[in-house]
Motif scaffolding. Structure first.
Motif, short mmCIF file in Angstrom:
data_model
loop_
_atom_site.label_atom_id
_atom_site.label_comp_id
_atom_site.label_asym_id
_atom_site.label_seq_id
_atom_site.Cartn_x
_atom_site.Cartn_y
_atom_site.Cartn_z
N ALA A 102 -66.17 40.04 47.99
CA ALA A 102 -66.40 38.81 48.77
C ALA A 102 -65.54 38.76 50.03
O ALA A 102 -65.84 37.99 50.95
CB ALA A 102 -66.14 37.59 47.90
N ASP A 103 -64.48 39.57 50.11
CA ASP A 103 -63.65 39.62 51.32
C ASP A 103 -64.39 40.32 52.46
O ASP A 103 -64.13 40.05 53.63
CB ASP A 103 -62.34 40.37 51.06
CG ASP A 103 -61.46 39.68 50.04
OD1 ASP A 103 -61.64 38.46 49.79
OD2 ASP A 103 -60.57 40.37 49.48
N ASP A 140 -71.24 39.50 52.21
CA ASP A 140 -71.99 38.36 51.70
C ASP A 140 -72.92 38.92 50.61
O ASP A 140 -72.60 39.89 49.99
CB ASP A 140 -72.79 37.69 52.83
CG ASP A 140 -71.88 36.91 53.78
OD1 ASP A 140 -70.85 36.38 53.33
OD2 ASP A 140 -72.21 36.84 54.98
N ALA A 141 -74.05 38.36 50.48
CA ALA A 141 -74.98 38.74 49.41
C ALA A 141 -75.49 40.17 49.56
O ALA A 141 -75.49 40.74 50.65
CB ALA A 141 -76.16 37.77 49.42
N TYR A 181 -75.17 45.70 50.68
CA TYR A 181 -74.32 44.52 50.83
C TYR A 181 -74.24 44.20 52.32
O TYR A 181 -74.02 45.08 53.15
CB TYR A 181 -72.93 44.77 50.26
CG TYR A 181 -72.91 44.72 48.75
CD1 TYR A 181 -72.65 43.53 48.08
CD2 TYR A 181 -73.16 45.86 47.99
CE1 TYR A 181 -72.65 43.47 46.70
CE2 TYR A 181 -73.15 45.81 46.60
CZ TYR A 181 -72.90 44.62 45.96
OH TYR A 181 -72.90 44.56 44.59
N LYS A 198 -69.82 40.56 56.11
CA LYS A 198 -69.53 39.20 56.59
C LYS A 198 -69.46 39.21 58.12
O LYS A 198 -69.06 40.21 58.70
CB LYS A 198 -68.18 38.71 56.03
CG LYS A 198 -68.23 38.30 54.61
CD LYS A 198 -66.89 37.68 54.23
CE LYS A 198 -66.91 37.14 52.84
NZ LYS A 198 -67.58 35.87 52.70
#
Length: 109
Positions: free
Chosen positions: A90-91, A94-95, A101, A104
């Motif tokens: 998660a760092d 996102d989804a 993946y 972000k």
């Protein structure tokens, strides 16, 4: 110096060709960019070439999660659809969309 285009991309899930781990790529170096100490710690009979892309992975095996630095010659596409459990996913991402993946969004000044 010429660079080879990377075969794998950021956000792609890959597995190691020899060792039993898989992970998601979060960075790519066009050629080896780690320490000589790290390089020399690899047994000579399995030491990869330096003149190829190297990938930073959020890696995991059955027992633990960690960060790995792996040469392109030692990676394969991972067709396992089981989601990764790495605590730092998660760092960076996102989804997961269509097997990749999604990185972000990064805001810089």
């Amino acid at each position: 110096m010429s660079f080879k285009l990377a075969k794998f991309q950021i956000g792609q899930v890959v597995k190691h060709r020899i060792f039993p781990f898989r992970g998601v790529i979060f960075d790519v170096d066009p050629v080896f960019a780690n320490s000589e100490e790290w390089w020399n710690a690899i047994p000579e009979n399995v030491r990869p070439r330096k003149d190829q892309p190297f990938y930073h992975l959020l890696a995991e095996n059955e027992d633990t999660e960690y960060v790995a630095y792996v040469s392109e010659q030692n990676l394969l596409d991972d067709d396992n659809t089981k989601p990764l459990r790495h605590p730092h996913l998660a760092d960076f991402f996102d989804a997961q969309v269509d097997g990749l993946y999604r990185p972000k969004e990064r805001i810089s000044h």
